[in-house]
Design an enzyme around this catalytic site. Structure first.
Site, PDB file in Angstrom:
ATOM      1  N   PRO A  40       0.782  -1.247   0.000  1.00 25.06           N
ATOM      2  CA  PRO A  40       0.000   0.000   0.000  1.00 25.06           C
ATOM      3  C   PRO A  40       0.814   1.297   0.000  1.00 25.06           C
ATOM      4  O   PRO A  40       0.800   2.044   0.989  1.00 25.06           O
ATOM      5  CB  PRO A  40      -0.825  -0.137   1.289  1.00 25.06           C
ATOM      6  CG  PRO A  40       0.049  -0.956   2.191  1.00 25.06           C
ATOM      7  CD  PRO A  40       0.817  -1.894   1.317  1.00 25.06           C
ATOM      8  N   CYS A  41       1.482   1.589  -1.112  1.00 23.54           N
ATOM      9  CA  CYS A  41       2.252   2.829  -1.181  1.00 23.54           C
ATOM     10  C   CYS A  41       1.349   4.061  -1.188  1.00 23.54           C
ATOM     11  O   CYS A  41       1.820   5.176  -0.977  1.00 23.54           O
ATOM     12  CB  CYS A  41       3.182   2.822  -2.389  1.00 23.54           C
ATOM     13  SG  CYS A  41       2.347   2.614  -3.954  1.00 23.54           S
TER      14      CYS A  41
END
Lengths: 162, 197
Positions: free
Chosen positions: B165-166
């Site tokens: 989850p950047c």
């Protein structure tokens, strides 16, 4: 060195492989031969050392699969039935635009037929045709010009201007 | 017109009825391009089912670049195949629909650099669903204090967007910052995760 994703080869060349298979073994077995050629190509692909001439590589494999097909067909043809033997090589595609031409192509001696189909259906140059047939470019030229003469086509090989 | 073209016509016009492209079994890498709620994504899996990319491919050029990277880093046997990618497509859909709090798949970080791997696994381990952090805080958390910019670059090339989850990493100065899928996609994901369960 990096090879393109195999999907590119499929997208770009599947039609050429299918046409060549049709030209070499006729419509009934073309699908099988093309399918087999793709399976073999996929298996061998990572071992290629360069990405040049991928199209002629694929067509060469297709030709090899067509030869295997003819060989297997001869083996399974009862040898005491000369009519069946004569029948064996190629059935001309019924949907060919010029049925008589394809009947004549089918009736050519095997190497002449393969050479002329590789040259003109596959659109391969003589070096590639020779590589596929395991012969020299000179012999490839000769096979093609003999085939053209037999077919009595008014056809000039652009690779071999006279 | 050259004589050659007309002369080879009987062969050129040879157009048998073709049944279609070959049917090949799934191989080393299978992929599809999927239109998701946050954009066009390339989903690629290995033959063991582990996921190599959930990458944004807004256009054909981006798609080509990821496919070339897969061919070079994993195997040139890369085929478009929907079936092997079913699991990741469903997992992504569940997450994007708010039915799952993570994209439930096994990942394979072959396409990531060593530094990216460090940053991405640190991120996934330390920043949970609905949480947010900054590039500087994440840099310190993965043992590279002061490397906020490098962390930003590493996240920018994330091969497993959404899955790792950047989008939860924001600039300290405010705003949503950059995102491979575009700022709207990033905002969409942040809004999704801040919805009450």
């Amino acid at each position: 060195m990096s090879l393109p994703p195999f999907q590119h080869l499929v997208d770009e060349h599947w039609r050429d492989v299918a046409r060549l298979a049709h030209g070499l073994v006729g419509p009934v077995h073309a699908d099988d031969v093309a399918q087999q050629a793709w399976t073999q190509a996929l298996a061998a692909y990572p071992r290629l050392t360069h990405a040049r001439n991928l199209r002629s590589w694929l067509l060469t494999i297709t030709h090899r699969c067509a030869m295997d097909h003819h060989r297997a067909a001869r083996r399974t043809t009862p040898s005491d039935d000369p009519a069946a033997l004569a029948e064996a090589p190629v059935v001309p595609p019924p949907d060919a635009p010029d049925g008589s031409l394809w009947a004549m192509v089918a009736a050519l001696p095997e190497r002449q037929r393969d050479a002329v189909v590789l040259r003109f259906v596959g659109d391969l140059d003589h070096r590639s045709v020779a590589a596929a047939l395991g012969t020299s470019p000179g012999m490839s030229r000769r096979l093609v010009s003999d085939a053209v003469a037999t077919l009595r086509l008014d056809l000039t090989d652009p690779e071999d201007p006279r | 017109m050259t004589p050659m073209t007309s002369a080879t016509d009987p062969f050129r016009s040879f157009s048998p009825t073709l049944t279609g492209p070959p049917r090949l079994a799934p191989t080393d890498v299978s992929y599809v391009v999927d239109d998701t709620a946050v954009g066009r994504m390339l989903l690629a899996v290995r033959d063991d089912g582990r996921v190599l990319t959930t990458a944004y491919v807004p256009d054909a050029g981006a798609e080509e670049r990821w496919l070339a990277r897969l061919a070079a880093a994993v195997s040139p046997r890369v085929l478009r195949h929907p079936r092997p990618t079913d699991a990741v497509r469903r997992a992504l859909e569940d997450y994007l629909a708010g039915r799952a709090r993570r994209v439930e798949v096994e990942t394979d970080l072959t396409l990531a650099s060593d530094f990216q791997r460090e940053v991405l696994t640190g991120l996934a381990a330390s920043v949970g669903y609905g949480e947010r952090t900054t590039y500087a805080v994440l840099a310190a958390a993965v043992g590279h204090p002061g490397a906020a910019r490098a962390v930003g670059t590493a996240l920018g090339g994330n091969p497993l967007c959404v899955t790792l989850p950047c989008h939860r990493v924001l600039p300290a100065s405010g705003g949503v910052g950059g995102y491979a899928g575009g700022p709207a996609a990033k905002e969409h994901l942040l809004a999704l995760e801040s919805r009450p369960a």
